[in-house]
Design an enzyme around this catalytic site. Sequence first.
Site, mmCIF file in Angstrom:
data_model
loop_
_atom_site.group_PDB
_atom_site.id
_atom_site.type_symbol
_atom_site.label_atom_id
_atom_site.label_comp_id
_atom_site.label_asym_id
_atom_site.label_seq_id
_atom_site.Cartn_x
_atom_site.Cartn_y
_atom_site.Cartn_z
ATOM 1 N N LYS A 128 0.839 -1.207 0.000
ATOM 2 C CA LYS A 128 0.000 0.000 0.000
ATOM 3 C C LYS A 128 0.868 1.249 0.000
ATOM 4 O O LYS A 128 0.669 2.169 -0.804
ATOM 5 C CB LYS A 128 -0.930 -0.014 1.219
ATOM 6 C CG LYS A 128 -1.727 1.270 1.408
ATOM 7 C CD LYS A 128 -2.470 1.261 2.732
ATOM 8 C CE LYS A 128 -2.911 2.658 3.111
ATOM 9 N NZ LYS A 128 -3.528 2.717 4.448
ATOM 10 N N ASP A 147 -6.768 0.745 0.566
ATOM 11 C CA ASP A 147 -6.937 1.151 1.962
ATOM 12 C C ASP A 147 -8.327 0.714 2.416
ATOM 13 O O ASP A 147 -9.007 -0.050 1.731
ATOM 14 C CB ASP A 147 -6.714 2.663 2.122
ATOM 15 C CG ASP A 147 -7.927 3.480 1.678
ATOM 16 O OD1 ASP A 147 -8.745 2.968 0.877
ATOM 17 O OD2 ASP A 147 -8.063 4.621 2.143
#
Length: 217
Positions: A128, A147
Amino acid sequence: MSPRRKLPPTKKRALEVLARLKNLYPDATCSLDYETPVQLLVATILSAQCTDERVNKVTPALFARFPDAPSFAEADVADIEALVKSTGFFRNKAKNIQGACRKIVTDFGGEVPQTMEELTSLPGAARKTANVVLAHAFGINAGVTVDTHVKRLSNRLGFTQHTDPRKIEPDLMKLLPQPDWENWSIRLIYHGRAVCNARKPACDRCQLADLCPSAQG
């Protein structure tokens, strides 16, 4: 409730959702404040389980004190902890920030690396974080940032059946053009904040509702 209508095929729906998100949020961009790749890396590490708004309140003083990788690498970690305390999990975050910056200095000549493999070798930088840094600091779409908003909305929209971000990401990569991978994430995050929130999604005013199996009932 209106009768459930047949939805278009998944890939066609994904491309239409992407087009609508671009129209809804034309100016959407990364909401973290930064001036350099290392500052974006640090801000992204701090954003774990913390709002971008809170991170942006912390980073001006942090970056004034430690503007680059060498200054973070040489810092007393307690000084980093004190400046990032309000972001939560501050000891671990400070440790990872310093560890990442030390590796940047020793292994990458003081410059943030520009590949997924190298970035994810840094402490505190999972996929991420690496996706955010690659896309916004270097214009490289190496993957889809997943997310909590992207995870929730991708499931509601029926684009994945997984809950693990590592499995959601390849599902989304198959549906979307590579140049739009980060566009998708950023705009879906905006939509998650504005309309499709976790507790009570506002399906009645959602401009994606006709494409969303969750809104169909």
